[in-house]
Design a protein around this motif. Structure first.
Motif, PDB file in Angstrom:
ATOM      1  N   LEU A  96      36.459  39.303  36.159  1.00 26.27           N
ATOM      2  CA  LEU A  96      36.327  40.332  35.129  1.00 26.27           C
ATOM      3  C   LEU A  96      37.665  40.482  34.406  1.00 26.27           C
ATOM      4  CD1 LEU A  96      34.429  42.978  37.279  1.00 26.27           C
ATOM      5  CD2 LEU A  96      33.448  41.677  35.374  1.00 26.27           C
ATOM      6  N   GLY A  98      39.111  43.075  33.734  1.00 17.55           N
ATOM      7  CA  GLY A  98      39.860  44.159  34.370  1.00 17.55           C
ATOM      8  C   GLY A  98      40.476  43.796  35.699  1.00 17.55           C
ATOM      9  N   GLY A  99      40.230  42.580  36.185  1.00 22.00           N
ATOM     10  CA  GLY A  99      40.909  42.136  37.404  1.00 22.00           C
ATOM     11  C   GLY A  99      40.036  41.892  38.606  1.00 22.00           C
ATOM     12  N   GLY A 100      38.811  42.321  38.607  1.00 24.64           N
ATOM     13  CA  GLY A 100      37.938  42.072  39.748  1.00 24.64           C
ATOM     14  C   GLY A 100      37.042  40.886  39.496  1.00 24.64           C
ATOM     15  N   ASN A 101      35.936  40.826  40.223  1.00 22.63           N
ATOM     16  CA  ASN A 101      34.946  39.761  40.053  1.00 22.63           C
ATOM     17  C   ASN A 101      33.557  40.369  39.972  1.00 22.63           C
ATOM     18  OD1 ASN A 101      37.280  38.227  41.225  1.00 22.63           O
ATOM     19  ND2 ASN A 101      35.809  36.567  41.076  1.00 22.63           N
TER      20      ASN A 101
ATOM     21  N   GLN B  48      31.830  47.562  37.935  1.00 24.07           N
ATOM     22  CA  GLN B  48      32.720  47.506  39.092  1.00 24.07           C
ATOM     23  C   GLN B  48      33.845  48.511  38.906  1.00 24.07           C
ATOM     24  OE1 GLN B  48      35.867  44.447  40.436  1.00 24.07           O
ATOM     25  NE2 GLN B  48      34.075  43.890  41.648  1.00 24.07           N
ATOM     26  N   GLU B  54      37.531  51.585  35.960  1.00 26.49           N
ATOM     27  CA  GLU B  54      36.465  50.631  35.676  1.00 26.49           C
ATOM     28  C   GLU B  54      37.082  49.270  35.404  1.00 26.49           C
ATOM     29  OE1 GLU B  54      33.318  51.699  32.757  1.00 26.49           O
ATOM     30  OE2 GLU B  54      33.645  49.677  31.951  1.00 26.49           O
ATOM     31  N   ARG B  55      36.612  48.260  36.135  1.00 28.67           N
ATOM     32  CA  ARG B  55      37.143  46.904  35.961  1.00 28.67           C
ATOM     33  C   ARG B  55      36.239  46.050  35.084  1.00 28.67           C
ATOM     34  NH1 ARG B  55      39.269  44.605  41.673  1.00 28.67           N
ATOM     35  NH2 ARG B  55      41.502  44.859  41.281  1.00 28.67           N
ATOM     36  N   ASP B  96      38.840  44.895  47.631  1.00 27.66           N
ATOM     37  CA  ASP B  96      39.521  45.012  46.344  1.00 27.66           C
ATOM     38  C   ASP B  96      38.722  44.437  45.178  1.00 27.66           C
ATOM     39  OD1 ASP B  96      41.796  42.210  47.021  1.00 27.66           O
ATOM     40  OD2 ASP B  96      39.615  42.334  46.846  1.00 27.66           O
ATOM     41  N   GLY B  97      37.468  44.033  45.429  1.00 27.80           N
ATOM     42  CA  GLY B  97      36.623  43.552  44.338  1.00 27.80           C
ATOM     43  C   GLY B  97      36.919  42.146  43.862  1.00 27.80           C
ATOM     44  N   ARG B  98      37.778  41.436  44.589  1.00 27.05           N
ATOM     45  CA  ARG B  98      38.157  40.097  44.132  1.00 27.05           C
ATOM     46  C   ARG B  98      37.496  39.010  44.972  1.00 27.05           C
ATOM     47  NH1 ARG B  98      42.835  40.588  40.995  1.00 27.05           N
ATOM     48  NH2 ARG B  98      43.858  42.590  41.210  1.00 27.05           N
ATOM     49  N   TYR B 103      31.621  41.107  49.944  1.00 24.33           N
ATOM     50  CA  TYR B 103      30.805  42.090  49.242  1.00 24.33           C
ATOM     51  C   TYR B 103      29.708  42.514  50.200  1.00 24.33           C
ATOM     52  CZ  TYR B 103      32.901  40.725  44.767  1.00 24.33           C
ATOM     53  OH  TYR B 103      33.773  40.480  43.738  1.00 24.33           O
TER      54      TYR B 103
END
Lengths: 115, 114
Positions: A96, A98-101, B48, B54-55, B96-98, B103
């Motif tokens: 993304l 914004g830095g995430g996925n 996310q 908000e990412r 950390d959403g990466r 997940y």
């Protein structure tokens, strides 16, 4: 635009044999590919993943193969067990801004393992 | 150890109403993502959040909004409900959403719009 496709809505396999679930993708920017298993009335459960720089990852009975030139991945389950009967989703991870996925999912394949 | 908790599990709303769905991530996870799963389809990315920011946002209208609180729990809000909003709404939590790991999904909220 379906970026992740699972062309087989269902698959039936005998217990003890190999199950092969297939997935195709179109976006070369995906950095990880994942397989999730889903039972009715539950959320998807993570099974196994593979980085886009690898071509194989194995975890117990589950192996994922990635063919980048064909933009194709497959999940092999050996040996198949009745408890493996579920819907299997292929998912691809993309960054993304914004830095995430985020994950992009296929439509799923219903696997039935018969006795 | 508690997994991802979503509430309510089911609800029925009328067209035009508003709905709020809630998610509590796994302890220690700072990122929450929301997905919509329509019958017969795979989950589709909505939002996310990480550390209350908000990412990213998927291809959903402005009627959909979300926020994340200091304790990392999250709310998904949908205004002016349409019949087509009927779906299973899934929350996914991660450190950390990466990347391609970790997940963890909740069991979802089944929303029916009549």
């Amino acid at each position: 635009d379906q970026q992740v496709k699972q062309n087989s809505p269902s698959l039936s396999v005998q217990e003890g044999r190999i199950s092969i679930l297939n997935c195709d993708y179109t976006n070369s920017m995906f950095d990880y590919f994942l397989w999730y298993k889903k039972y009715p009335a539950e959320g998807p459960t993570f099974l196994i993943s593979i980085s886009s720089i690898k071509d194989k990852n194995e975890d117990g009975r589950f192996t994922v193969f990635l063919n980048k030139s064909a933009k194709h991945l497959s999940l092999h389950i050996v040996p198949s067990q009745p408890g493996d009967s579920a819907v299997y989703f292929c998912a691809a991870s993309a960054k993304l801004t914004g830095g995430g996925n985020k994950l992009t999912f296929g439509t799923g394949t219903q696997l039935k393992v018969e006795l | 150890d508690a997994g991802v908790t979503q509430s309510p599990t089911h609800l029925i709303k009328t067209r035009g109403q508003h709905v709020t769905l809630r998610c509590s991530p796994i302890s220690g996870h700072k990122s929450v993502s929301w997905y919509q799963q329509v019958l017969g389809q795979g989950p589709q990315f909505i939002f996310q959040y990480y550390e209350k920011e908000e990412r990213g946002r998927g291809n959903f209208p402005d009627r959909f909004s979300a926020r994340q609180f200091p304790n990392y729990s999250s709310e998904l809000n949908v205004n002016a409900l349409l019949l087509g909003d009927s779906a299973l709404y899934l929350c996914a939590s991660s450190l950390d959403g990466r990347g391609g790991y970790g997940y963890t999904f909740g069991s979802g909220t089944r929303l029916t719009v009549v």
